[in-house]
Design an enzyme around this catalytic site. Structure first.
Site, mmCIF file in Angstrom:
data_model
loop_
_atom_site.group_PDB
_atom_site.id
_atom_site.type_symbol
_atom_site.label_atom_id
_atom_site.label_comp_id
_atom_site.label_asym_id
_atom_site.label_seq_id
_atom_site.Cartn_x
_atom_site.Cartn_y
_atom_site.Cartn_z
ATOM 1 N N LYS A 1 0.833 -1.211 0.000
ATOM 2 C CA LYS A 1 0.000 0.000 0.000
ATOM 3 C C LYS A 1 0.867 1.260 0.000
ATOM 4 C CE LYS A 1 -1.910 1.885 4.142
ATOM 5 N NZ LYS A 1 -1.273 3.144 4.322
ATOM 6 N N ASN A 2 1.872 1.283 0.875
ATOM 7 C CA ASN A 2 2.652 2.516 1.028
ATOM 8 C C ASN A 2 3.628 2.758 -0.116
ATOM 9 O OD1 ASN A 2 1.213 3.047 3.292
ATOM 10 N ND2 ASN A 2 2.835 2.530 4.741
ATOM 11 N N CYS B 1 -5.092 12.914 12.693
ATOM 12 C CA CYS B 1 -5.829 11.652 12.598
ATOM 13 C C CYS B 1 -5.599 10.866 13.871
ATOM 14 C CB CYS B 1 -5.449 10.867 11.351
ATOM 15 S SG CYS B 1 -3.923 9.972 11.502
ATOM 16 N N ARG C 1 0.220 14.895 12.720
ATOM 17 C CA ARG C 1 0.741 14.682 11.377
ATOM 18 C C ARG C 1 0.817 15.942 10.499
ATOM 19 N NH1 ARG C 1 -1.419 8.875 9.288
ATOM 20 N NH2 ARG C 1 0.503 9.001 8.110
ATOM 21 N N ASP D 1 4.404 0.972 11.971
ATOM 22 C CA ASP D 1 3.228 0.280 11.423
ATOM 23 C C ASP D 1 3.128 -1.166 11.892
ATOM 24 O OD1 ASP D 1 2.688 2.642 10.177
ATOM 25 O OD2 ASP D 1 3.181 1.973 8.148
ATOM 26 N N ARG E 1 -8.490 -0.357 4.531
ATOM 27 C CA ARG E 1 -7.524 0.575 3.924
ATOM 28 C C ARG E 1 -6.214 -0.139 3.598
ATOM 29 N NH1 ARG E 1 -5.443 4.712 7.307
ATOM 30 N NH2 ARG E 1 -4.295 5.026 5.402
HETATM 31 C C1 LIG Z 1 1.096 6.287 2.994
HETATM 32 C C2 LIG Z 1 2.314 6.037 3.807
HETATM 33 O O1 LIG Z 1 3.379 5.772 3.278
HETATM 34 N N1 LIG Z 1 2.151 6.085 5.140
HETATM 35 C C3 LIG Z 1 3.285 5.803 5.989
HETATM 36 C C4 LIG Z 1 4.119 7.060 6.120
HETATM 37 O O2 LIG Z 1 3.277 8.078 6.625
HETATM 38 P P1 LIG Z 1 3.782 9.604 6.584
HETATM 39 O O3 LIG Z 1 4.499 9.840 5.313
HETATM 40 O O4 LIG Z 1 2.619 10.458 6.903
HETATM 41 O O5 LIG Z 1 4.785 9.598 7.795
HETATM 42 P P2 LIG Z 1 6.025 10.552 8.071
HETATM 43 O O6 LIG Z 1 7.263 9.755 7.985
HETATM 44 O O7 LIG Z 1 5.895 11.762 7.224
HETATM 45 O O8 LIG Z 1 5.744 10.982 9.576
HETATM 46 C C5 LIG Z 1 6.565 10.601 10.629
HETATM 47 C C6 LIG Z 1 6.538 11.660 11.719
HETATM 48 O O9 LIG Z 1 7.018 12.897 11.198
HETATM 49 C C7 LIG Z 1 6.083 13.924 11.457
HETATM 50 N N2 LIG Z 1 6.119 14.901 10.341
HETATM 51 C C8 LIG Z 1 6.005 14.446 9.059
HETATM 52 C C9 LIG Z 1 6.019 15.335 8.002
HETATM 53 C C10 LIG Z 1 6.147 16.709 8.272
HETATM 54 O O10 LIG Z 1 6.160 17.540 7.373
HETATM 55 N N3 LIG Z 1 6.243 17.120 9.562
HETATM 56 C C11 LIG Z 1 6.235 16.247 10.614
HETATM 57 O O11 LIG Z 1 6.339 16.652 11.785
HETATM 58 C C12 LIG Z 1 4.743 13.215 11.574
HETATM 59 O O12 LIG Z 1 3.788 13.950 12.279
HETATM 60 C C13 LIG Z 1 5.139 11.926 12.268
HETATM 61 O O13 LIG Z 1 5.212 12.133 13.660
HETATM 62 O O14 LIG Z 1 5.218 6.805 6.997
HETATM 63 C C14 LIG Z 1 4.812 6.470 8.344
HETATM 64 C C15 LIG Z 1 6.061 6.324 9.172
HETATM 65 O O15 LIG Z 1 6.780 5.221 8.795
HETATM 66 C C16 LIG Z 1 3.953 5.213 8.323
HETATM 67 O O16 LIG Z 1 3.448 4.993 9.617
HETATM 68 C C17 LIG Z 1 2.803 5.349 7.353
HETATM 69 O O17 LIG Z 1 2.168 4.097 7.184
HETATM 70 C C1 LIG Z 2 -0.456 4.785 9.222
HETATM 71 C C2 LIG Z 2 -0.590 4.095 8.098
HETATM 72 O O1 LIG Z 2 -0.979 4.594 6.902
HETATM 73 P P1 LIG Z 2 -1.372 6.105 6.500
HETATM 74 O O2 LIG Z 2 -0.111 6.906 6.507
HETATM 75 O O3 LIG Z 2 -1.898 5.924 5.110
HETATM 76 O O4 LIG Z 2 -2.390 6.581 7.496
HETATM 77 C C3 LIG Z 2 -0.294 2.637 8.029
HETATM 78 O O5 LIG Z 2 -0.171 2.116 6.892
HETATM 79 O O6 LIG Z 2 -0.202 1.984 9.087
#
Ligand SMILES: CC(=O)N[C@H]1[C@@H](OP(=O)(O)OP(=O)(O)OC[C@H]2O[C@@H](n3ccc(=O)[nH]c3=O)[C@H](O)[C@@H]2O)O[C@H](CO)[C@@H](O)[C@@H]1O
Ligand SMILES: C=C(OP(=O)(O)O)C(=O)O
Length: 434
Positions: free
Chosen positions: A22-23, A117, A122, A306, A398
């Site tokens: 998915k990711n 969420c 996030r 995850d 999802r």
């Molecule tokens: C669709 C997808 O691929 N989802 C994955 C992606 O989510 P996602 O890409 O949202 O996760 P991030 O690695 O960006 O987030 C990690 C942390 O960084 C923080 N943050 C992130 C961006 C930003 O601009 N500012 C900030 O503070 C977030 O709030 C969080 O605490 O990586 C996460 C961390 O491995 C996984 O749990 C999710 O399953």
């Molecule tokens: C947190 C997850 O996904 P998303 O970033 O799409 O919410 C996940 O795959 O566990």
């Protein structure tokens, strides 16, 4: 309302096939928007609600998208719209990943603010910082983020404060069509980042260093549609690894890539789980007794957040006291209360939980609080005494294809019902007993 009903006590055996990740597929589909010429064909695409959502976003943006037989075809050569409205972003935060592609291709993007969420607030400040460094003006207002650049984005040097997966992907996509070279430092190293970089390079981009801490992108003038096979889902694989281990079973997880699962395998080995690498996957053999271990979630190659809730299920079943520390998301313990409903001995202390095992787990009615919590509650049901009913399955859908049927094929006593169907089954059982 739909429910999964699981009765504990069966050891799992046999083999299970892992879907495409998915990711990985969500950013790859977002990246297809970069191609002003030619079709992209993405294979091994899982039939998940998130995939339907990203396809809807692309259709709204005026791309031509088809999805059948695990294959997504995208033709984004028509004139595209610049806006992804709230109805999509609300359904799935990853919709924000279209921003980098739109900005690079059209010089403008307008995406609804994702908001928080169930697992944390996030923010996307690191994505926006990257776009600004490349010359875009970013404005936030009326629930939207609007980014605009005069002419083309310019290559830049960008340091991420945290190795964010989404920020790495969004900036990497934007930089492919920028003028000049972009260097992104302190980037995420997840296998899904490497998969996206491979796809972008097939489209004609020049991305180097994905999988290391620094990514270098030389901008090109145009990108073309490309064919790509999505990597296997390491989190789905990990979830079935836990299912095998928790039941003391013996399961071949077909398609699992051990190099993507190093931290999970290491921790499960510490717990006494055995692994055998086979030609088409990873065999997982659960011991009769599991040992307690401590876990701290970290960006890749650290322990994946995850897998945190599924591992919590496994540790509840282990002998002794364990501690899980969540460092990636500030609020990813919502499932703890649900585990408690199943008689788990567990308490939250700041960013950690302390678990005393083995808990005498009891079947109960529990509600999934997020995607991985949904899977973890089902896993707990596999070893709980009596019947567990898991609701809020929209979260499960999802990220997992046919989860209950895959577990049933491994020997679990599990079904999925709508409430109406469940009432019919119960009344039929009364008829039989009458
Ligand atoms: C669709 C997808 O691929 N989802 C994955 C992606 O989510 P996602 O890409 O949202 O996760 P991030 O690695 O960006 O987030 C990690 C942390 O960084 C923080 N943050 C992130 C961006 C930003 O601009 N500012 C900030 O503070 C977030 O709030 C969080 O605490 O990586 C996460 C961390 O491995 C996984 O749990 C999710 O399953
Ligand atoms: C947190 C997850 O996904 P998303 O970033 O799409 O919410 C996940 O795959 O566990």
């Amino acid at each position: 309302m739909e429910k999964i009903i699981v009765r504990g006590g069966r050891r799992l055996s046999g083999s299970v096939k892992v879907e495409g990740a998915k990711n990985a597929v969500l950013p790859v589909i977002a990246a297809t928007l970069l191609a002003s010429d030619g079709k992209s064909v993405i294979r091994d695409v899982p039939t998940l609600s998130d995939v339907y959502t990203i396809n809807e976003v692309l259709r709204y943006l005026n791309a031509d998208v088809t999805f059948k037989n695990n294959e997504v075809t995208v033709d984004a050569s028509r004139e595209l719209k610049v806006e992804a409205p709230f109805e999509y972003v609300r359904k799935m935060r990853a919709s924000v990943l279209v921003m980098g592609s739109l900005l690079a291709r059209l010089g403008r993007a307008r995406v609804a603010l994702p908001g928080g969420c169930a697992i944390g607030s996030r923010p996307i400040d690191q994505h926006l910082k990257g776009f600004e460094a490349m010359g875009a003006t970013v404005k936030v207002g009326n629930g939207f983020i609007e980014a605009e650049v005069e002419g083309r984005l310019q290559g830049a040097k960008i340091y991420l404060d945290f190795p964010s997966v989404g920020a790495t992907e969004n900036i990497m996509m934007a930089a492919t069509l920028a003028q000049g070279t972009t260097i992104i430092e302190n980037v995420a190293k997840e296998p899904e980042i490497v998969d996206l970089a491979n796809f972008l390079n097939k489209m004609g981009a020049k991305v180097r260093g994905a999988g290391t801490g620094t990514i270098r992108i030389e901008g090109v003038d145009v990108l073309f549609g490309a064919d790509h096979n999505i990597i296997p889902d390491r989190i789905e694989a990990g979830t079935f690894m836990v299912a095998a281990a928790i039941t003391g079973g013996n399961v071949l997880v077909r398609g699992a890539v051990p190099e993507h699962l190093t931290s999970l395998i290491a921790k499960m080995e510490e717990m006494g789980v055995m692994f055998e690498e086979e030609e088409d996957g990873l065999r997982v053999i659960g011991p009769d007794k599991l040992k307690a271990v401590d876990i701290k979630t970290m960006p890749h190659p650290g322990f994946p957040t995850d897998m945190q809730s599924q591992m919590m299920a496994l540790l509840l079943h282990a002998q002794g006291t364990s501690m899980i520390t969540e460092t990636v998301f500030e609020n990813r313990f919502m499932h703890v209360e649900e585990f408690r409903r199943m008689n788990a001995d567990i308490k939250i202390e700041g960013r950690s939980v302390i678990l005393n095992g083995p808990s005498k787990l009891q079947g109960a009615e529990v509600a999934a609080t997020d995607l991985r919590a949904a899977a973890a509650l089902v896993l707990t049901g596999l070893v709980a005494d009596g019947t567990t009913r898991v609701t809020e399955l929209k979260h499960l859908d999802r990220g997992y294809v046919d989860f209950h049927n895959k577990l049933a094929a491994l020997g679990a006593d599990i079904e999925r019902y709508s409430e109406v169907e469940e009432a019919e089954v119960v009344s039929a059982a009364y008829d039989l007993n009458a």
